[in-house]
Design an enzyme around this catalytic site. Structure first.
Site, PDB file in Angstrom:
ATOM      1  N   SER A 284      49.816  57.455 108.225  1.00 45.93           N
ATOM      2  CA  SER A 284      50.221  58.263 109.388  1.00 45.93           C
ATOM      3  C   SER A 284      49.842  59.715 109.151  1.00 45.93           C
ATOM      4  O   SER A 284      49.705  60.145 107.999  1.00 45.93           O
ATOM      5  CB  SER A 284      51.735  58.158 109.569  1.00 45.93           C
TER       6      SER A 284
ATOM      7  N   TYR B 223      61.095  57.889 107.676  1.00 47.21           N
ATOM      8  CA  TYR B 223      59.721  57.455 108.006  1.00 47.21           C
ATOM      9  C   TYR B 223      58.708  58.323 107.256  1.00 47.21           C
ATOM     10  O   TYR B 223      57.754  57.806 106.669  1.00 47.21           O
ATOM     11  CB  TYR B 223      59.507  57.547 109.523  1.00 47.21           C
TER      12      TYR B 223
HETATM   13  O1  NJP Z   1      53.210  49.361 115.888  1.00 47.71           O
HETATM   14  P1  NJP Z   1      53.670  47.954 116.514  1.00 47.71           P
HETATM   15  P2  NJP Z   1      51.761  49.966 115.554  1.00 47.71           P
HETATM   16  N1  NJP Z   1      56.265  41.930 107.776  1.00 47.71           N
HETATM   17  O2  NJP Z   1      55.152  47.997 116.482  1.00 47.71           O
HETATM   18  C1  NJP Z   1      54.303  44.121 112.000  1.00 47.71           C
HETATM   19  C2  NJP Z   1      51.376  53.217 112.027  1.00 47.71           C
HETATM   20  N2  NJP Z   1      51.441  54.357 112.923  1.00 47.71           N
HETATM   21  O3  NJP Z   1      50.674  49.056 115.909  1.00 47.71           O
HETATM   22  O4  NJP Z   1      56.323  41.086 112.083  1.00 47.71           O
HETATM   23  C3  NJP Z   1      55.143  41.631 108.466  1.00 47.71           C
HETATM   24  O5  NJP Z   1      53.000  47.736 117.825  1.00 47.71           O
HETATM   25  C4  NJP Z   1      54.726  43.692 113.407  1.00 47.71           C
HETATM   26  O6  NJP Z   1      54.729  42.280 113.539  1.00 47.71           O
HETATM   27  P3  NJP Z   1      56.070  41.350 113.520  1.00 47.71           P
HETATM   28  C5  NJP Z   1      52.686  52.500 111.796  1.00 47.71           C
HETATM   29  O7  NJP Z   1      53.498  53.154 110.856  1.00 47.71           O
HETATM   30  C6  NJP Z   1      51.721  54.185 114.241  1.00 47.71           C
HETATM   31  O8  NJP Z   1      51.747  51.344 116.094  1.00 47.71           O
HETATM   32  O9  NJP Z   1      55.578  40.140 114.273  1.00 47.71           O
HETATM   33  N3  NJP Z   1      54.746  42.304 109.558  1.00 47.71           N
HETATM   34  C7  NJP Z   1      53.599  44.247 114.254  1.00 47.71           C
HETATM   35  O10 NJP Z   1      52.521  43.348 114.287  1.00 47.71           O
HETATM   36  C8  NJP Z   1      52.199  51.159 111.287  1.00 47.71           C
HETATM   37  O11 NJP Z   1      51.994  51.201 109.884  1.00 47.71           O
HETATM   38  C9  NJP Z   1      51.797  55.306 115.072  1.00 47.71           C
HETATM   39  O12 NJP Z   1      57.161  42.098 114.201  1.00 47.71           O
HETATM   40  C10 NJP Z   1      55.523  43.306 109.981  1.00 47.71           C
HETATM   41  C11 NJP Z   1      53.179  45.512 113.506  1.00 47.71           C
HETATM   42  O13 NJP Z   1      53.744  45.426 112.182  1.00 47.71           O
HETATM   43  C12 NJP Z   1      50.846  50.973 111.982  1.00 47.71           C
HETATM   44  O14 NJP Z   1      50.540  52.220 112.584  1.00 47.71           O
HETATM   45  C13 NJP Z   1      51.597  56.582 114.542  1.00 47.71           C
HETATM   46  C14 NJP Z   1      56.704  43.665 109.323  1.00 47.71           C
HETATM   47  C15 NJP Z   1      53.690  46.779 114.187  1.00 47.71           C
HETATM   48  O15 NJP Z   1      53.131  46.861 115.476  1.00 47.71           O
HETATM   49  C16 NJP Z   1      50.828  49.905 113.056  1.00 47.71           C
HETATM   50  O16 NJP Z   1      51.905  50.097 113.966  1.00 47.71           O
HETATM   51  C17 NJP Z   1      51.334  56.716 113.208  1.00 47.71           C
HETATM   52  C18 NJP Z   1      57.069  42.927 108.181  1.00 47.71           C
HETATM   53  N4  NJP Z   1      58.190  43.206 107.474  1.00 47.71           N
HETATM   54  C19 NJP Z   1      51.255  55.604 112.400  1.00 47.71           C
HETATM   55  N5  NJP Z   1      57.268  44.711 109.994  1.00 47.71           N
HETATM   56  C20 NJP Z   1      52.096  55.180 116.539  1.00 47.71           C
HETATM   57  N6  NJP Z   1      52.119  53.981 117.085  1.00 47.71           N
HETATM   58  O17 NJP Z   1      52.294  56.227 117.204  1.00 47.71           O
HETATM   59  C21 NJP Z   1      56.464  44.989 111.034  1.00 47.71           C
HETATM   60  O18 NJP Z   1      51.175  57.956 112.711  1.00 47.71           O
HETATM   61  N7  NJP Z   1      55.402  44.151 111.053  1.00 47.71           N
END
Ligand code: NJP
Length: 234
Positions: A137, A150
């Site tokens: 991030s 975070y």
């Molecule tokens: O978020 P979201 P993003 N084990 O909520 C998975 C970073 N980022 O695409 O497990 C396995 O749509 C979850 O899947 P599920 C952010 O920190 C974002 O934006 O099925 N999987 C889903 O596929 C992150 O590192 C912004 O619920 C796990 C995914 O993660 C990355 O971008 C800004 C899990 C999250 O999808 C992708 O996030 C920034 C687990 N324990 C950085 N926990 C922004 N969006 O503004 C979650 O600076 N997932």
């Protein structure tokens, strides 16, 4: 055929990355907890002529990470690329931040990155090549009020990856970190397409950046890539 593991592939950035890389001829292994979403994406990629497998797991559970990586090695024979993308955030004053919040954010963002990276390295070292791309991030480098947990997780993730970059380069393994600003995804429970997010980056912007790294020649290491929407103050 190149192969990639993508964590957090069930929605948001990870889903878009999986679709793009599959269209570009990469065999993709889709990891996340939501089995139904993974099954749907797997089918969508196959209909488009791509190669995909999926595995539902919590990336903070060591045994399940090892089983999932073993499954990918059995199915694909090798792992060229790991994309550490899964991540979560909580945004509250410190007094309202619980031990449960601490554990879930640190376990997903830091421990998950540690476990996946550790699990793929032996096979990458053996073939003396590999690419590890992580979605950290822009708050790996700055902080803001009510974001202490975070920010701490993303600083820790970045520091871990920065040290690993130095540790594995002797084995021809390249480590890249993407640092996005605001991206219109499902992050923190907000729906994609909210009017307030019109000017934010899109998942496709991050997928394009990851594709650029994936297709860079072997002698190029892209250590870090920071992206912001042009309207974001930071
Ligand atoms: O978020 P979201 P993003 N084990 O909520 C998975 C970073 N980022 O695409 O497990 C396995 O749509 C979850 O899947 P599920 C952010 O920190 C974002 O934006 O099925 N999987 C889903 O596929 C992150 O590192 C912004 O619920 C796990 C995914 O993660 C990355 O971008 C800004 C899990 C999250 O999808 C992708 O996030 C920034 C687990 N324990 C950085 N926990 C922004 N969006 O503004 C979650 O600076 N997932």
């Amino acid at each position: 055929m190149k192969t990639a593991i993508i964590t957090g592939a069930s929605r948001g950035i990870g889903r878009e990355v999986a679709i793009k890389l599959a269209r570009e001829g990469v065999a993709v292994a889709l990891f996340a907890r939501s089995l139904t979403e993974l099954q749907a994406l797997d089918a969508e990629i196959k209909i488009q002529g791509g190669k995909a497998i999926h595995w539902a797991l919590d990336i903070s559970e060591e045994h399940n990470v090892q089983r999932a990586v073993h499954h990918v090695l059995q199915e694909f024979g090798h792992i060229d690329i790991l994309i550490n993308n899964a991540g979560i955030g909580t945004f509250k004053p410190i007094e309202e931040t619980s031990m449960g919040d601490w554990d879930s954010v640190m376990n997903t963002n830091v421990k998950g990155t540690f476990l996946l990276t550790k699990a793929v390295l032996p096979s990458m070292r053996e073939k003396r090549s590999g690419l590890i791309i992580s979605v950290a991030s822009d708050v790996s480098r700055r902080t803001f009020a009510n974001g202490s947990l975070y920010c701490a997780s993303k600083f820790a993730q970045d520091a871990f990856l920065s040290a690993i970059r130095k540790e594995v380069r002797k084995d021809n393994i390249r480590v890249s970190t993407i640092m996005p600003g605001l991206v219109d995804t499902f992050f923190h429970g907000s729906p994609v397409g909210n009017p307030e997010k019109t000017n934010w980056l899109k998942s496709t912007d991050i997928a394009n950046a990851i594709s650029y790294i994936v297709h860079s020649p072997d002698h190029v290491v892209i250590d870090e890539l920071m992206l912001h929407p042009s309207h974001q103050d930071y």
